[in-house]
Motif scaffolding. Structure first.
Motif, mmCIF file in Angstrom:
data_model
loop_
_atom_site.group_PDB
_atom_site.id
_atom_site.type_symbol
_atom_site.label_atom_id
_atom_site.label_comp_id
_atom_site.label_asym_id
_atom_site.label_seq_id
_atom_site.Cartn_x
_atom_site.Cartn_y
_atom_site.Cartn_z
ATOM 1 N N LEU A 197 46.500 37.630 41.325
ATOM 2 C CA LEU A 197 46.978 38.876 41.922
ATOM 3 C C LEU A 197 47.375 39.796 40.768
ATOM 4 C CD1 LEU A 197 49.155 37.748 44.945
ATOM 5 C CD2 LEU A 197 47.236 39.283 45.057
ATOM 6 N N VAL A 198 46.752 40.959 40.690
ATOM 7 C CA VAL A 198 47.027 41.887 39.589
ATOM 8 C C VAL A 198 47.391 43.250 40.156
ATOM 9 C CG1 VAL A 198 45.474 40.697 38.006
ATOM 10 C CG2 VAL A 198 44.602 42.553 39.399
ATOM 11 N N GLN A 199 48.101 44.049 39.353
ATOM 12 C CA GLN A 199 48.344 45.422 39.763
ATOM 13 C C GLN A 199 47.015 46.176 39.786
ATOM 14 O OE1 GLN A 199 51.365 47.020 37.116
ATOM 15 N NE2 GLN A 199 52.933 46.605 38.634
ATOM 16 N N LEU A 200 46.885 47.108 40.749
ATOM 17 C CA LEU A 200 45.635 47.822 40.941
ATOM 18 C C LEU A 200 45.185 48.519 39.659
ATOM 19 C CD1 LEU A 200 43.470 48.594 42.962
ATOM 20 C CD2 LEU A 200 44.852 50.539 43.657
ATOM 21 N N GLN A 201 46.152 49.017 38.866
ATOM 22 C CA GLN A 201 45.783 49.725 37.632
ATOM 23 C C GLN A 201 45.158 48.783 36.600
ATOM 24 O OE1 GLN A 201 49.364 51.371 36.039
ATOM 25 N NE2 GLN A 201 50.479 49.443 36.101
ATOM 26 N N ASN A 202 45.362 47.453 36.734
ATOM 27 C CA ASN A 202 44.805 46.480 35.788
ATOM 28 C C ASN A 202 43.586 45.745 36.366
ATOM 29 O OD1 ASN A 202 46.884 47.065 33.971
ATOM 30 N ND2 ASN A 202 48.247 45.596 34.955
ATOM 31 N N LEU A 203 43.130 46.100 37.584
ATOM 32 C CA LEU A 203 42.063 45.355 38.248
ATOM 33 C C LEU A 203 40.765 45.404 37.458
ATOM 34 C CD1 LEU A 203 41.043 43.780 40.679
ATOM 35 C CD2 LEU A 203 40.522 45.952 41.800
ATOM 36 N N LYS A 204 40.358 46.590 36.993
ATOM 37 C CA LYS A 204 39.064 46.735 36.307
ATOM 38 C C LYS A 204 39.013 45.865 35.060
ATOM 39 C CE LYS A 204 35.901 50.271 34.550
ATOM 40 N NZ LYS A 204 35.701 51.727 34.332
ATOM 41 N N ARG A 205 40.122 45.880 34.272
ATOM 42 C CA ARG A 205 40.160 45.066 33.059
ATOM 43 C C ARG A 205 40.124 43.581 33.389
ATOM 44 N NH1 ARG A 205 45.350 45.896 29.527
ATOM 45 N NH2 ARG A 205 46.221 44.758 31.301
ATOM 46 N N HIS A 206 40.853 43.175 34.451
ATOM 47 C CA HIS A 206 40.858 41.753 34.825
ATOM 48 C C HIS A 206 39.469 41.288 35.251
ATOM 49 C CE1 HIS A 206 41.863 37.974 36.763
ATOM 50 N NE2 HIS A 206 41.192 38.427 37.819
ATOM 51 N N VAL A 207 38.788 42.101 36.092
ATOM 52 C CA VAL A 207 37.459 41.713 36.589
ATOM 53 C C VAL A 207 36.484 41.561 35.428
ATOM 54 C CG1 VAL A 207 35.508 42.501 37.971
ATOM 55 C CG2 VAL A 207 37.821 42.702 38.876
ATOM 56 N N ALA A 208 36.597 42.444 34.415
ATOM 57 C CA ALA A 208 35.691 42.374 33.256
ATOM 58 C C ALA A 208 35.882 41.064 32.485
ATOM 59 C CB ALA A 208 35.917 43.566 32.345
ATOM 60 N N GLU A 209 37.100 40.514 32.532
ATOM 61 C CA GLU A 209 37.408 39.305 31.775
ATOM 62 C C GLU A 209 37.458 38.058 32.643
ATOM 63 O OE1 GLU A 209 40.361 41.734 28.697
ATOM 64 O OE2 GLU A 209 41.162 40.265 30.095
ATOM 65 N N CYS A 210 37.272 38.193 33.973
ATOM 66 C CA CYS A 210 37.483 37.081 34.928
ATOM 67 C C CYS A 210 36.510 35.943 34.663
ATOM 68 C CB CYS A 210 37.324 37.591 36.353
ATOM 69 S SG CYS A 210 37.652 36.299 37.563
#
Length: 586
Positions: free
Chosen positions: A100-113
């Motif tokens: 669960l991540v803050q929406l502002q960090n979603l794009k960065r998390h998905v790139a590294e998931c």
């Protein structure tokens, strides 16, 4: 409309329920890359509104105002802040990611998931796997992986040697099998002898069983005799026990009656004390209102997306519209000073610091227009609270857009030239959407929250001594609350409705808080749940106006609590619904 463009975020991906005000008006999902129409501030996902303008028309789908991709505007900062802080599941939740991540960090998390789907690099495979499993699959699992032998010659030599050893082992196994056959013959003879022994043992067991049956019959007869004797003793004991239990019950009954009677007396005494405090407040209010004019009015202004103003004639029970304010305002404060009603600050696409006023002497009417007031707030603010003390306005808390913080400050704004602004004190924590009431030379600061999120609701109560310039902590409210309305009732403050801490849902609680003792008592609940409502005292009645209900509907309903009847009743509706508006008695 086809969904071959990026829609908003699905509600089920979020950790908690997202306020409907932050949903796209086209796809009805949570806003993604939000923009708004320039006139009426209707919010859309950038992808949704761009596709709408390309396919359908060059107008806003909600208000039909002329609109194009070039004239789309960014949403206010607080909308982006609210969305960015939401907790959302990863795009690859269905593949196993539980982050669960803050929406502002979603794009960065998905790139590294590590659960991102990738295709196996081995020629001929083409299987889709998670990024974290890629190396292991390609080198260990994939049936298309390539293997290289480095020791073929040595392996052939080893295999020849192993064939010789296997031949030798086969010879040895033949010998072992011969020995095993001999062993089986010996075992058969032993088993025969064991069977003979078992037969003899069975005969002995049979005789023993017959003897045990006879002994059991004897024991049964003895048991029956003992049982009859025990039954007689039990009956005698029951008689004694019944007499003893009857005495115990009589003693306990007498003790319980005394305890309940004492508890009832304590409850009655508490109710009498509570009602006496309320009655004293009512008597003091009647004495204090003795010199006021009989025909009082309620003056209501603004609210979310509202610039209208209306007035309620208490004698005629009639609402009338007045001249509208220069622009929409919500989360502002208002006060009466020098025969004028003044509205200070608030939110209109952005926070404001200006004040404007309307002359109410002798009675306001439709032709009277609004005029600018020379005094200004300490910053561009909304969600603050203010009270008039002598010739000054004391402003507490609120959202300070100039510094992008929730304020913990208490400022004094002079209402006479030269209209100076001075920081006089600070509160122990920031507050927004709280309430203040003036109590002689002190102000009482009640509830609110420390941030834009209801989970940070406060139950604390502060008393600020104006002359000593000191803040003192008082006993807390029974529950944390924000966006509530408050009125002063003699030596009490009445806290009405508001938003709860868990989900920001509207409440219909009504609590009376004694300023001197810090004791709280619950009054009968309102007929409607309300958050962001307004409240005033007029004659002997607390009047509560507007707000949002538990289904997020904005209300124009009005209800009043009469202390003589000690109950709520419906009053005439306002002309327009209002949420986070402002109201005063004139």
């Amino acid at each position: 409309m086809a969904s071959n463009y990026p829609l908003g975020y699905d509600d089920e991906r979020f950790q908690s329920i997202v306020n409907q005000n932050f949903h796209c008006l086209i796809c009805y999902n949570v806003l993604k890359d939000p923009v708004m129409c320039r006139k009426n501030e209707h919010h859309f996902c950038r992808g949704c509104i761009t596709e709408h303008l390309r396919r359908n028309s060059h107008t806003c789908p909600t208000c039909a105002d002329e609109l194009s991709v070039e004239t789309l505007q960014d949403v206010p900062r607080f909308v982006r802040n609210y969305l960015n802080e939401l907790s959302i599941r990863c795009d690859h939740y269905d593949r196993g990611c539980r982050e669960l991540v803050q929406l502002q960090n979603l794009k960065r998390h998905v790139a590294e998931c590590r659960f991102t789907p990738v295709v196996c690099g081995n020629q001929g495979c083409g299987e889709t796997i998670s990024k974290r499993d890629g190396t292991y699959h390609e080198s260990e699992q994939c049936k298309f992986r390539k293997l290289k032998c480095h020791n073929c010659g040595e392996i052939s030599t080893i295999m020849a040697g192993m064939e010789k050893e296997v031949a030798n082992l086969n010879t040895k196994m033949a010998n072992i099998n011969t020995n095993h056959a001999n062993t089986n013959t010996n075992l058969t003879n032993i088993r025969t002898e064991i069977a003979d022994v078992k037969t003899e043992m069975e005969n002995i067991n049979t005789n023993q069983a017959e003897m045990q049956t006879k002994l059991a019959n004897m024991n049964t007869n003895m048991g029956n005799i003992k049982t009859e004797i025990a039954d007689v003793k039990t009956e005698m004991a029951k008689t004694d026990t019944k007499v003893e239990n009857l005495n115990t019950k009589m003693t306990n009954l007498h003790a319980n009656v005394e305890v309940k009677f004492e508890a009832m007396n304590n409850e009655v005494r508490g109710m009498k004390m509570s009602l006496n405090e309320v009655k004293d407040g009512f008597d003091h209010l009647k004495e204090a209102s003795g010199g006021r004019r009989e025909n009082q009015h309620i003056f209501v202004a603004g609210g979310a997306r509202r610039n209208s103003v209306e007035i309620f004639n208490n004698r005629q029970k009639l609402w009338s519209l007045l001249k509208s304010m220069p622009g929409n305002r919500n989360s502002a404060s208002s006060f009466v000073y020098n025969n004028h009603v003044t509205v200070a600050g608030g939110w209109c696409a952005a926070a404001l610091d200006n004040m404007f006023r309307m002359n109410i002497h002798p009675v306001p009417d439709l032709p009277i227009t609004w005029s600018d007031f020379a005094a200004k707030l300490p910053a561009k603010m909304c969600g603050h609270s203010s009270v008039v003390y002598k010739d000054s306005l004391l402003v507490t808390g609120g959202y300070d857009e100039d510094q992008d913080v929730y304020s913990d400050c208490i400022h004094e704004v002079r209402l006479k030239p030269p209209y100076t602004v001075k920081l006089v004190s600070k509160m122990p924590e920031p507050r927004v959407h709280h309430s203040t009431v003036l109590c002689d030379d002190s102000i009482l600061i009640v509830g609110g929250r420390k941030s834009g999120n209801c989970k940070d609701n406060l139950s604390s109560v502060l008393s600020y001594d104006i002359k000593k310039n000191e803040c003192q902590q008082l006993p807390a409210l029974p529950y944390p609350v924000s966006q509530m309305a408050t009125v002063k009732w003699a030596e009490n403050v009445v806290i009405i409705g508001g938003a709860d801490k868990d989900h920001g849902k509207a409440l219909n609680n009504v609590t009376i808080y004694n300023i001197k003792t810090g004791n709280s008592y619950m009054l009968p609940p309102m007929l409607h749940k309300r958050r962001g409502c307004m409240a005033v005292v007029i004659e002997n009645t607390i009047v509560v106006l507007g707000g949002e209900d538990e289904k997020w509907n904005v209300l124009k309903s009005v209800e009043g609590f009469n202390f003589e009847r000690f109950s709520w009743q419906e009053l005439p509706d306002m002309k327009e619904d209002r949420y986070l508006g402002t109201a005063v008695v004139i």
